[in-house]
Design a protein around this motif. Structure first.
Motif, PDB file in Angstrom:
ATOM      1  N   ASN A  54       0.830  -1.199   0.000  1.00 60.50           N
ATOM      2  CA  ASN A  54       0.000   0.000   0.000  1.00 60.50           C
ATOM      3  C   ASN A  54       0.869   1.255   0.000  1.00 60.50           C
ATOM      4  O   ASN A  54       1.875   1.321   0.708  1.00 60.50           O
ATOM      5  CB  ASN A  54      -0.900   0.044   1.235  1.00 60.50           C
ATOM      6  CG  ASN A  54      -1.995  -0.982   1.170  1.00 60.50           C
ATOM      7  OD1 ASN A  54      -2.489  -1.302   0.103  1.00 60.50           O
ATOM      8  ND2 ASN A  54      -2.376  -1.512   2.312  1.00 60.50           N
ATOM      9  N   THR A  55       0.448   2.229  -0.794  1.00 66.00           N
ATOM     10  CA  THR A  55       1.150   3.499  -0.879  1.00 66.00           C
ATOM     11  C   THR A  55       0.125   4.615  -0.900  1.00 66.00           C
ATOM     12  O   THR A  55      -0.880   4.511  -1.587  1.00 66.00           O
ATOM     13  CB  THR A  55       1.987   3.581  -2.180  1.00 66.00           C
ATOM     14  OG1 THR A  55       2.847   2.447  -2.249  1.00 66.00           O
ATOM     15  CG2 THR A  55       2.815   4.842  -2.227  1.00 66.00           C
ATOM     16  N   GLU A  56       0.378   5.664  -0.137  1.00 66.56           N
ATOM     17  CA  GLU A  56      -0.461   6.854  -0.192  1.00 66.56           C
ATOM     18  C   GLU A  56       0.322   7.958  -0.870  1.00 66.56           C
ATOM     19  O   GLU A  56       1.474   8.212  -0.520  1.00 66.56           O
ATOM     20  CB  GLU A  56      -0.894   7.281   1.202  1.00 66.56           C
ATOM     21  CG  GLU A  56      -1.839   6.297   1.852  1.00 66.56           C
ATOM     22  CD  GLU A  56      -2.395   6.804   3.168  1.00 66.56           C
ATOM     23  OE1 GLU A  56      -2.025   7.909   3.615  1.00 66.56           O
ATOM     24  OE2 GLU A  56      -3.223   6.082   3.751  1.00 66.56           O
ATOM     25  N   SER A  68      -4.780   6.395  -2.591  1.00 65.31           N
ATOM     26  CA  SER A  68      -4.283   5.242  -1.856  1.00 65.31           C
ATOM     27  C   SER A  68      -4.190   4.096  -2.858  1.00 65.31           C
ATOM     28  O   SER A  68      -5.208   3.652  -3.393  1.00 65.31           O
ATOM     29  CB  SER A  68      -5.236   4.873  -0.715  1.00 65.31           C
ATOM     30  OG  SER A  68      -4.800   3.688  -0.081  1.00 65.31           O
ATOM     31  N   VAL A  69      -2.975   3.650  -3.135  1.00 70.44           N
ATOM     32  CA  VAL A  69      -2.714   2.662  -4.183  1.00 70.44           C
ATOM     33  C   VAL A  69      -2.239   1.357  -3.565  1.00 70.44           C
ATOM     34  O   VAL A  69      -1.384   1.347  -2.678  1.00 70.44           O
ATOM     35  CB  VAL A  69      -1.620   3.177  -5.158  1.00 70.44           C
ATOM     36  CG1 VAL A  69      -1.317   2.152  -6.226  1.00 70.44           C
ATOM     37  CG2 VAL A  69      -2.014   4.497  -5.771  1.00 70.44           C
ATOM     38  N   TYR A  70      -2.798   0.252  -4.055  1.00 72.13           N
ATOM     39  CA  TYR A  70      -2.329  -1.071  -3.676  1.00 72.13           C
ATOM     40  C   TYR A  70      -1.665  -1.703  -4.897  1.00 72.13           C
ATOM     41  O   TYR A  70      -2.294  -1.850  -5.948  1.00 72.13           O
ATOM     42  CB  TYR A  70      -3.486  -1.961  -3.200  1.00 72.13           C
ATOM     43  CG  TYR A  70      -3.044  -3.357  -2.865  1.00 72.13           C
ATOM     44  CD1 TYR A  70      -2.353  -3.626  -1.693  1.00 72.13           C
ATOM     45  CD2 TYR A  70      -3.281  -4.406  -3.740  1.00 72.13           C
ATOM     46  CE1 TYR A  70      -1.925  -4.903  -1.388  1.00 72.13           C
ATOM     47  CE2 TYR A  70      -2.868  -5.694  -3.448  1.00 72.13           C
ATOM     48  CZ  TYR A  70      -2.180  -5.936  -2.271  1.00 72.13           C
ATOM     49  OH  TYR A  70      -1.750  -7.212  -1.977  1.00 72.13           O
ATOM     50  N   SER A  71      -0.401  -2.072  -4.755  1.00 76.67           N
ATOM     51  CA  SER A  71       0.350  -2.716  -5.838  1.00 76.67           C
ATOM     52  C   SER A  71       0.446  -4.213  -5.547  1.00 76.67           C
ATOM     53  O   SER A  71       0.900  -4.611  -4.473  1.00 76.67           O
ATOM     54  CB  SER A  71       1.758  -2.136  -5.947  1.00 76.67           C
ATOM     55  OG  SER A  71       1.702  -0.772  -6.226  1.00 76.67           O
ATOM     56  N   ASP A  72       0.011  -5.023  -6.496  1.00 80.14           N
ATOM     57  CA  ASP A  72       0.020  -6.475  -6.358  1.00 80.14           C
ATOM     58  C   ASP A  72       0.838  -7.055  -7.505  1.00 80.14           C
ATOM     59  O   ASP A  72       0.309  -7.375  -8.569  1.00 80.14           O
ATOM     60  CB  ASP A  72      -1.419  -6.996  -6.375  1.00 80.14           C
ATOM     61  CG  ASP A  72      -1.514  -8.508  -6.225  1.00 80.14           C
ATOM     62  OD1 ASP A  72      -0.462  -9.180  -6.134  1.00 80.14           O
ATOM     63  OD2 ASP A  72      -2.649  -9.009  -6.200  1.00 80.14           O
ATOM     64  N   ARG A 115      -4.284  -1.201  -7.879  1.00 82.61           N
ATOM     65  CA  ARG A 115      -5.661  -0.850  -7.540  1.00 82.61           C
ATOM     66  C   ARG A 115      -5.677   0.445  -6.728  1.00 82.61           C
ATOM     67  O   ARG A 115      -4.900   0.600  -5.794  1.00 82.61           O
ATOM     68  CB  ARG A 115      -6.270  -1.979  -6.715  1.00 82.61           C
ATOM     69  CG  ARG A 115      -7.720  -1.789  -6.357  1.00 82.61           C
ATOM     70  CD  ARG A 115      -8.215  -2.924  -5.495  1.00 82.61           C
ATOM     71  NE  ARG A 115      -7.615  -2.837  -4.163  1.00 82.61           N
ATOM     72  CZ  ARG A 115      -7.031  -3.859  -3.529  1.00 82.61           C
ATOM     73  NH1 ARG A 115      -6.969  -5.046  -4.082  1.00 82.61           N
ATOM     74  NH2 ARG A 115      -6.525  -3.685  -2.326  1.00 82.61           N
ATOM     75  N   ASP A 175      -7.586   2.185  -4.020  1.00 81.61           N
ATOM     76  CA  ASP A 175      -8.574   1.872  -3.005  1.00 81.61           C
ATOM     77  C   ASP A 175      -9.348   3.101  -2.549  1.00 81.61           C
ATOM     78  O   ASP A 175     -10.494   2.992  -2.137  1.00 81.61           O
ATOM     79  CB  ASP A 175      -7.909   1.209  -1.801  1.00 81.61           C
ATOM     80  CG  ASP A 175      -7.449  -0.208  -2.110  1.00 81.61           C
ATOM     81  OD1 ASP A 175      -8.077  -0.866  -2.961  1.00 81.61           O
ATOM     82  OD2 ASP A 175      -6.469  -0.654  -1.494  1.00 81.61           O
TER      83      ASP A 175
END
Length: 86
Positions: free
Chosen positions: A2-4, A13-17, A24, A26
């Motif tokens: 997670n990165t803000e 707010s980004v989720y990197s998978d 994504r 969020d």
């Protein structure tokens, strides 16, 4: 991971998978064009799918930028629906 990210015009707010090759958003606020700029800056060569958890009022904006409504969840945002725009 997670990165803000905050800029003068937007918050994301980004989720990197990397396992699933997806990024994504969020949560977001601010100017939608700035939100997309942040999103595009986070993309790297490994990304195969971009996902935004969109509020109802923003669906048409994301569709105009080429996103597709993949699914939706009723009352996700404090009694407001959420749309997975990909």
């Amino acid at each position: 991971m997670n990165t803000e990210i905050r800029t003068a015009d937007a918050y994301v707010s980004v989720y990197s998978d990397s396992f699933s090759s997806r990024i994504r958003i969020d949560d977001y606020s601010g100017a939608l064009t700035s939100v997309l700029e942040i999103f595009e800056n986070e993309m790297e060569g490994w990304v195969e799918k971009l996902i935004v958890k969109s509020r109802t009022q923003d669906v048409l904006f994301f569709e105009s930028k080429g996103f597709t409504n993949e699914a939706h969840i009723k009352n996700y945002f404090l009694d407001a629906d959420m749309f997975f725009m990909t």
